[in-house]
Scaffold this motif. Structure first.
Motif, mmCIF file in Angstrom:
data_model
loop_
_atom_site.group_PDB
_atom_site.id
_atom_site.type_symbol
_atom_site.label_atom_id
_atom_site.label_comp_id
_atom_site.label_asym_id
_atom_site.label_seq_id
_atom_site.Cartn_x
_atom_site.Cartn_y
_atom_site.Cartn_z
ATOM 1 N N ARG A 137 0.821 -1.207 0.000
ATOM 2 C CA ARG A 137 0.000 0.000 0.000
ATOM 3 C C ARG A 137 0.859 1.262 0.000
ATOM 4 N NH1 ARG A 137 -3.707 -1.288 5.087
ATOM 5 N NH2 ARG A 137 -1.608 -1.781 5.811
ATOM 6 N N SER A 138 1.854 1.299 0.868
ATOM 7 C CA SER A 138 2.679 2.500 1.007
ATOM 8 C C SER A 138 3.943 2.462 0.147
ATOM 9 C CB SER A 138 3.086 2.678 2.471
ATOM 10 O OG SER A 138 3.934 1.612 2.888
ATOM 11 N N GLY A 139 4.317 1.257 -0.293
ATOM 12 C CA GLY A 139 5.550 1.121 -1.051
ATOM 13 C C GLY A 139 6.805 1.174 -0.197
ATOM 14 N N LYS A 140 6.629 1.019 1.129
ATOM 15 C CA LYS A 140 7.772 1.096 2.039
ATOM 16 C C LYS A 140 8.365 -0.290 2.287
ATOM 17 C CE LYS A 140 6.120 5.222 4.474
ATOM 18 N NZ LYS A 140 5.663 5.782 5.772
ATOM 19 N N VAL A 141 9.694 -0.315 2.431
ATOM 20 C CA VAL A 141 10.419 -1.547 2.740
ATOM 21 C C VAL A 141 11.201 -1.335 4.025
ATOM 22 C CG1 VAL A 141 12.220 -3.145 1.968
ATOM 23 C CG2 VAL A 141 10.619 -2.154 0.299
ATOM 24 N N THR A 142 11.141 -2.308 4.920
ATOM 25 C CA THR A 142 11.911 -2.220 6.164
ATOM 26 C C THR A 142 12.731 -3.493 6.357
ATOM 27 O OG1 THR A 142 10.087 -3.143 7.491
ATOM 28 C CG2 THR A 142 10.198 -0.745 7.272
ATOM 29 N N LEU A 143 13.841 -3.348 7.056
ATOM 30 C CA LEU A 143 14.700 -4.462 7.436
ATOM 31 C C LEU A 143 14.854 -4.427 8.943
ATOM 32 C CD1 LEU A 143 16.666 -6.805 6.742
ATOM 33 C CD2 LEU A 143 18.474 -5.071 6.531
#
Length: 221
Positions: A137-143
């Motif tokens: 939805r937001s296009g965010k990627v987290t590690l």
């Protein structure tokens, strides 16, 4: 993800293309049913937006032919028609969803994301592989909870692999699904993007299967 738009109204077709490209999709546009049927038969798409009122070949006939030929990509029927019989006809011909004009771009994109997720067996809008999370939805990627900035093409490649987690995806398939029809398919940019993603997310996030392609697995698998 790669999407085909089959829409004969020039202004709407151009608007849809800009909207979807702005949302990170690779987009091909056909302006009549004949060209749309050809592209949907010969190219690989993650989803199709199909108008029913098309010149040359109408949208219902195009859809019916695709399904008879075994083409299983999800199809969102887009039309100005609003009678229940047209909705039933579209769904019976093999449509996966239905959206009547006029519509909000946000709803179109949300429906498209849902179709692509379901087609790849993902119910949630958040895709997870170990410590890596991708929110469609937001296009965010987290590690491990920390945001990671990816370029548009790096995001497209990672998103496709995460939608198909656990499967071996060939270089050709990646090229077919993250670039539009005009992309130079002899390019070695896939390897470049994989290397960049590994630098940002860890060397083990994407596995190279020699001679076959790439795979994104859960740690320990």
């Amino acid at each position: 993800m790669r999407v085909l738009i089959v829409e004969d109204e020039p202004s709407l077709g151009a608007q849809l293309r800009r909207t979807l490209e702005g949302a990170g999709y690779a987009v091909d546009l056909a302006t009549d049913g004949e060209d749309g049927h050809f592209l949907g038969t010969t190219e690989s798409y993650d989803a199709v937006i199909l108008d029913l009122g098309l010149p040359e070949i109408d949208g219902l006939t195009v859809l019916d032919r695709w399904r008879r030929d075994g083409r299983v990509m999800p199809v969102l029927v887009l039309t100005a028609r609003d009678s229940w019989s047209d909705k039933v006809a579209g769904l019976d011909a093999g449509a996966d969803d239905y959206l009547a004009k006029p519509f909000q771009s946000e709803e179109l994109i949300a429906r498209l994301r849902a179709l692509i997720r379901r087609a790849s067996g993902n119910a949630s809008s958040e895709l997870i592989a170990g410590d890596v999370r991708l929110d469609t939805r937001s296009g965010k990627v987290t590690l491990a909870g920390e945001p990671v900035k990816l370029t548009a093409q790096e995001y497209k490649l990672l998103s496709y692999l995460m939608h198909h987690k656990g499967k071996v995806v060939s270089r050709t398939e990646l090229i077919e699904h993250i670039y539009d029809q005009d992309f130079d398919r002899d390019s070695n940019t896939i390897e470049v993007f994989v290397t960049r993603i590994r630098k940002k997310l860890g060397q083990d996030v994407i596995t190279t299967i020699r001679g076959l392609g790439y795979s994104l697995e859960e740690p320990g698998n």
